[in-house]
Design an enzyme around this catalytic site. Structure first.
Site: not given
Ligand code: PBG
Length: 323
Positions: A194, A247
């Site tokens: 991520k 992601k």
């Molecule tokens: C929580 C999380 C996030 C997303 C999914 N889980 C945001 C982040 O890390 O700030 C992002 C999902 C999206 O942008 O659609 N940590």
């Protein structure tokens, strides 16, 4: 060589194109994100994400039914609690919004597969994904909270948990705790690679989870790094991940492809909020064709190697695939 080889022969009409098509997207590939908020009869559209809502539990159940009726097998739940504190205690409260939503959905649409996002950022007053001390996000103390959150989701009836915080060692900690509590059959989908991405902007409006200070670059990955993704995925698999996620998706198709080549677990990709909002904004301006661009986005993510796609397009795509 030409004229013996004419690749256009196999593009000559829709029937032959269908026959030699290498990739297809079906509703089975899709996971739809839902945002659960407190209160009753609440359904508030998220400005930067058209057709996406913050919904109270009673409304979430209606959405869950709709998702199921469209043939989409799964949802992933995010919570917006009534109150936030330093340790995100609503995230692991027995009667937290997500815990209530899991029960309500499983009671009404038992066949819909319920995945939960396990992270602290929606529940902490400072908006970071863990315990903060002197401006730092602490790794090991955060694991204890994530473990509690994952176990509370399991107790409420979740079918799968998905840790998204990017703390080191969280998959192992969650696996051990789930096993100790008798949930050895509950799978973990880890947000394994991520990245610290600006494409999460609209989601942070949706989940009200923008960090109060600093950013997430001390725990989420640095976008220019490619080999590091393999290391992150490898560690999560060693710790017991059942599905690994990359992601965001669109700017990281190379990472999806690398992960698919290197490992034999199912690969998920998160087609994130910013990727969704861009398409909506351009379509609203009349600059692109919404349906066609949406399907091209989804097929590209599958072509890169994703087996599963978490996407806000899920309902629109499922409707289009049906027609
Ligand atoms: C929580 C999380 C996030 C997303 C999914 N889980 C945001 C982040 O890390 O700030 C992002 C999902 C999206 O942008 O659609 N940590």
């Amino acid at each position: 060589m030409f004229p013996i080889h004419r690749p256009r022969r196999l593009r000559n009409n829709e029937v032959i194109r269908r026959m030699v098509r290498e990739t297809s997207v079906t509703a089975d590939d899709l996971i739809y994100p839902l945002f659960v908020t407190f209160g009753k009869k609440t359904k508030k559209e998220i400005t930067s994400m058209p057709n996406c809502y913050q919904e109270s539990v009673d409304e979430i159940v209606k959405s869950a039914k709709e998702v199921h009726s469209l043939g989409i097998p799964a949802v992933i739940l995010f919570g917006i609690p009534e109150s936030k504190d330093e340790t995100g205690s609503e995230g692991y409260a027995d009667n937290g919004v997500v815990q209530q939503a899991i029960k309500a959905i499983k009671d009404t649409v038992p066949d819909l597969y319920v995945i939960t996002d396990v992270c602290m950022c929606e529940y902490t007053s400072h908006g970071h994904c863990g315990v903060v001390k002197d401006g730092n996000v602490l790794n090991d103390p955060t694991l204890e909270l994530l473990v509690k959150e994952a176990v509370s989701h399991a107790k409420a009836g979740a079918d799968m948990v998905a840790p998204s915080d990017m703390m080191d060692g969280r998959v192992g900690a969650i696996r051990e705790a789930l096993d100790d509590e008798g949930y050895e059959m509950l799978p973990i989908m880890s947000y394994a690679a991520k990245y610290a991405s600006a494409f999460y902007g609209p989601f942070r409006e949706a989940a009200e989870s923008t960090p109060e200070f600093g950013d997430r670059r001390s725990y989420q990955m640095d976008p220019p790094n490619r080999r590091e993704a393999i290391k992150e995925v490898e560690l999560d698999i060693e710790e017991g991940a059942d599905i690994v996620m990359v992601k965001p998706a669109l700017s990281y198709l190379d990472i999806i492809s690398d992960v698919k080549d290197a490992f034999d677990l199912p690969v998920a990709a998160y087609n994130v909020s910013g990727e969704y909002s861009l398409v909506h904004a351009a379509a609203k301006m009349g600059w692109i064709d919404y349906d066609k661009v949406m399907m091209e986005v989804l097929v590209s993510i599958k072509r890169a190697g994703a087996d599963l796609i978490l996407t806000y397009f899920a309902k629109d795509a499922a409707k289009l695939l049906r027609s």
